[in-house]
Scaffold this active site. Structure first.
Site, PDB file in Angstrom:
ATOM      1  N   SER A 104      -3.076  -1.659  -8.304  1.00 35.67           N
ATOM      2  CA  SER A 104      -2.739  -0.979  -9.616  1.00 35.67           C
ATOM      3  C   SER A 104      -1.657  -1.638 -10.178  1.00 35.67           C
ATOM      4  O   SER A 104      -0.865  -2.419  -9.885  1.00 35.67           O
ATOM      5  CB  SER A 104      -2.095   0.233  -9.201  1.00 35.67           C
ATOM      6  OG  SER A 104      -1.497   1.066 -10.335  1.00 35.67           O
TER       7      SER A 104
ATOM      8  N   TYR B   9       4.198   5.118  -4.869  1.00 39.11           N
ATOM      9  CA  TYR B   9       2.873   4.603  -5.433  1.00 39.11           C
ATOM     10  C   TYR B   9       3.044   3.252  -5.835  1.00 39.11           C
ATOM     11  O   TYR B   9       2.398   2.320  -5.095  1.00 39.11           O
ATOM     12  CB  TYR B   9       2.262   5.458  -6.334  1.00 39.11           C
ATOM     13  CG  TYR B   9       1.041   5.081  -6.532  1.00 39.11           C
ATOM     14  CD1 TYR B   9      -0.060   5.290  -6.002  1.00 39.11           C
ATOM     15  CD2 TYR B   9       0.716   4.398  -7.895  1.00 39.11           C
ATOM     16  CE1 TYR B   9      -1.491   5.021  -6.266  1.00 39.11           C
ATOM     17  CE2 TYR B   9      -0.655   3.893  -8.045  1.00 39.11           C
ATOM     18  CZ  TYR B   9      -1.609   4.258  -7.446  1.00 39.11           C
ATOM     19  OH  TYR B   9      -2.895   3.788  -7.839  1.00 39.11           O
TER      20      TYR B   9
END
Length: 267
Positions: free
Chosen positions: A129, A142
């Site tokens: 990501s 995250y």
């Protein structure tokens, strides 16, 4: 012969889009889900695999190799989101996120590498990501898990290069998928010191996903990586500002970059 591709987390979102696209391009595609019987109306093959269960990983890989005689590409896509202030987020949930986003992909890589070494060829694509390039407020766990997978990829790329295996990252930005529904959201606690700002940012995150790019953009990027003879280690797929934010972090002083992020998240 068509290349054989294994895609984890192919029941929805980016994984499903990649699986559909590669199937259309003539690849032999095996998508995975913890409950493949619930995934209907897809043109590619679905098999059971849970990245938290090593036995299901081994069984899925051996099933594919037994049937196809080879495994050319692994796309490590399965993952999950998590939001919340670090102070308010249960530690068990943080560990669970790392189990899914870091240790799960590692176990899948460990399962496919013996076959790829035997073939003297293979390509592993880890879906990370753009959030993994920076610590984002209320998404710190995250960001950290995806950043960890980026570094794991760098290391393993060097370890397996001599076997004819390429290991790369592809880091998406915001895409229009159902990822927000599958996230663990730390509750907005009434007595939390972060109550108002966290609630505002939850809405902001969901808006970013809703306004995200078409997942087929990601699928086309993955196809280009598969077809590349000498792929890079890091790829970023997203909007201009998402990718530019990584450049800014590299060139701006820490405090200036932090201020930009804080202004963006209204902190």
């Amino acid at each position: 012969m068509s290349k054989v591709v294994l895609i984890t987390g192919a029941s929805s979102g980016i994984g499903k889009a990649i699986a559909n696209f590669l199937h259309q391009k003539g690849f032999v595609v095996y998508g995975t889900s913890r409950n493949p019987e619930k995934v209907t109306n897809v043109p590619f093959k679905m098999i059971a695999l849970d990245v938290l269960d090593v036995e299901t990983i081994k069984k899925a890989v051996s099933t594919i190799v037994d049937k196809e005689g080879k495994l050319d590409v692994l796309i490590n896509n399965a993952g999950k989101g998590i939001t919340g202030p670090i102070e308010d987020t249960p530690t068990d949930e943080m560990k669970s996120n790392f189990d899914t986003n870091v240790f799960g992909p590692i176990e899948v890589m460990k399962a496919v590498l013996p076959q790829m070494r035997k073939q003297k060829s293979g390509k592993i694509i880890n879906v990370t990501s753009i959030a993994g390039y920076m610590g984002l407020p209320f998404r710190g766990v995250y960001s950290a898990s995806k950043g960890a997978l980026e570094l794991i990829t760098e290391a393993i790329s060097m370890e397996v290069k001599n076997f004819g295996i390429d290991v790369v990252n592809v880091a998406p930005g915001d895409f229009a998928t159902n990822i927000a529904a599958g996230r663990y959201h730390t509750p907005v606690f009434e007595d939390s010191a972060y109550k108002e700002k966290y609630a505002e940012n939850l809405a902001l995150m969901d808006n970013h996903v809703d306004a995200g790019m078409d997942p087929e953009v990601m699928a086309k990027a993955v196809l280009n990586i598969i077809n590349a003879n000498n792929p890079k280690i890091h790829y970023k797929v997203g909007g201009f500002m998402e990718k530019f934010s990584i450049v800014l972090k590299r060139i701006l002083p820490d405090k200036v970059y932090e201020k930009l992020l804080m202004n963006h998240y209204k902190l």
